[in-house]
Design a protein around this motif. Structure first.
Motif, PDB file in Angstrom:
ATOM      1  N   GLU A 159       0.880  -0.766   0.061  1.00 61.42           N
ATOM      2  CA  GLU A 159      -0.213   0.209   0.368  1.00 61.42           C
ATOM      3  C   GLU A 159       0.965   1.187  -0.018  1.00 61.42           C
ATOM      4  O   GLU A 159       0.711   2.346  -1.127  1.00 61.42           O
ATOM      5  N   VAL A 160       2.096   1.405   0.532  1.00 56.95           N
ATOM      6  CA  VAL A 160       3.058   2.467   0.753  1.00 56.95           C
ATOM      7  C   VAL A 160       3.356   2.451  -0.863  1.00 56.95           C
ATOM      8  O   VAL A 160       3.309   3.614  -1.649  1.00 56.95           O
ATOM      9  N   VAL A 161       3.739   1.596  -1.390  1.00 59.30           N
ATOM     10  CA  VAL A 161       4.584   1.606  -2.551  1.00 59.30           C
ATOM     11  C   VAL A 161       3.557   2.158  -3.576  1.00 59.30           C
ATOM     12  O   VAL A 161       3.574   2.801  -4.717  1.00 59.30           O
ATOM     13  N   ARG A 162       2.562   1.147  -3.138  1.00 55.91           N
ATOM     14  CA  ARG A 162       0.970   1.917  -4.545  1.00 55.91           C
ATOM     15  C   ARG A 162       1.172   3.436  -4.830  1.00 55.91           C
ATOM     16  O   ARG A 162       0.709   4.391  -5.023  1.00 55.91           O
ATOM     17  N   PHE A 163       0.803   4.129  -2.978  1.00 56.28           N
ATOM     18  CA  PHE A 163       0.464   5.204  -2.554  1.00 56.28           C
ATOM     19  C   PHE A 163       2.095   6.264  -3.726  1.00 56.28           C
ATOM     20  O   PHE A 163       1.372   7.534  -4.293  1.00 56.28           O
ATOM     21  N   LEU A 164       2.865   6.070  -2.901  1.00 62.23           N
ATOM     22  CA  LEU A 164       4.429   7.089  -3.392  1.00 62.23           C
ATOM     23  C   LEU A 164       4.082   6.598  -5.108  1.00 62.23           C
ATOM     24  O   LEU A 164       4.621   8.035  -5.827  1.00 62.23           O
ATOM     25  N   LYS A 165       4.003   5.551  -5.271  1.00 63.98           N
ATOM     26  CA  LYS A 165       3.861   5.613  -7.492  1.00 63.98           C
ATOM     27  C   LYS A 165       2.714   6.209  -7.546  1.00 63.98           C
ATOM     28  O   LYS A 165       3.113   7.070  -9.155  1.00 63.98           O
ATOM     29  N   GLU A 166       2.096   5.942  -7.433  1.00 64.90           N
ATOM     30  CA  GLU A 166       0.366   6.201  -8.113  1.00 64.90           C
ATOM     31  C   GLU A 166      -0.447   7.930  -7.246  1.00 64.90           C
ATOM     32  O   GLU A 166      -0.313   8.106  -8.253  1.00 64.90           O
TER      33      GLU A 166
END
Length: 214
Positions: A159-166
């Protein structure tokens, strides 16, 4: 002056100086050629990890640079609890108009001994972090010790990675600190620094000291 102290009519020291100047001129030209190709700007994902001291300190160094330039920024502390720290006291007392500061942890995991509460606090901190990152006025957001929360799966790293990317605004810098950064986070980061431990006074019986650790 004898032939032993001159080379082609030039003293050895003078020849060394000329050789050094020529070498540095070549380095300068090569450096300027490289720098001319570096024209892009973007908000960076920065990870400070490793067993060595200085991860949070480096993060706060960048926060204070932002403060010095009058650039709005924010800090969310995921693990550190109610214990007073120099950084928090200084920012809240003098720079609260530039830097928002939230301490949303309750201390280290071995202090709380309550996983459900730790998870709830980490999730609360992550919600605040997302709010601050989405706010385009913030040029930088420091997520202090978030890697600890990720390590214990208090927050889902996907979730953290998705948020940072998107969802991270293009020009917003996000700094994530703490030991044992997960590989998924390292993969998405633009800048990763691993602090290496060589010596630490704690091993010699010296406790954490004001002005050094906090």
């Amino acid at each position: 002056m004898s032939d032993e102290t001159t080379v082609g009519g030039e003293a050895p020291a003078e020849k060394d100086d000329a050789r050094h100047a020529m070498k540095m001129a070549k380095k300068k030209a090569a450096r300027e050629k490289i720098m001319a190709t570096k024209t892009d700007e973007k908000g960076l994902i920065i990870v400070n990890t490793g067993k060595g001291k200085g991860k949070s300190t480096a993060g706060f160094g960048m926060i204070f640079r932002h403060i010095a330039h009058g650039m709005p920024c924010a800090v969310v502390q995921f693990i550190k609890g109610a214990m007073a720290t120099g950084e928090r006291e200084l920012i809240e007392k003098h720079f609260g108009d530039v830097c928002q500061f939230y301490t949303l942890g309750e201390g280290f995991t071995w202090e709380t001994q309550d996983r459900a509460r730790d998870v709830a606090m980490a999730e609360k901190a992550w919600e605040k972090a997302k709010e601050l990152i989405r706010d385009g006025r913030n040029s930088m957001v420091l997520l202090d010790e978030i890697n600890i929360a990720l390590r214990y799966d208090y927050i889902d790293v996907a979730e953290v990675v998705r948020f940072l990317k998107e969802e991270k605004p293009h020009m917003t810098h996000v700094v994530l600190t703490g030991r044992n950064a997960k590989e998924d986070l390292i993969e998405v980061a633009d800048l990763v620094t691993e602090m290496e431990l060589i010596k630490h006074p704690f091993r010699s019986g010296i406790k954490a000291q004001q002005g050094v650790e906090f």
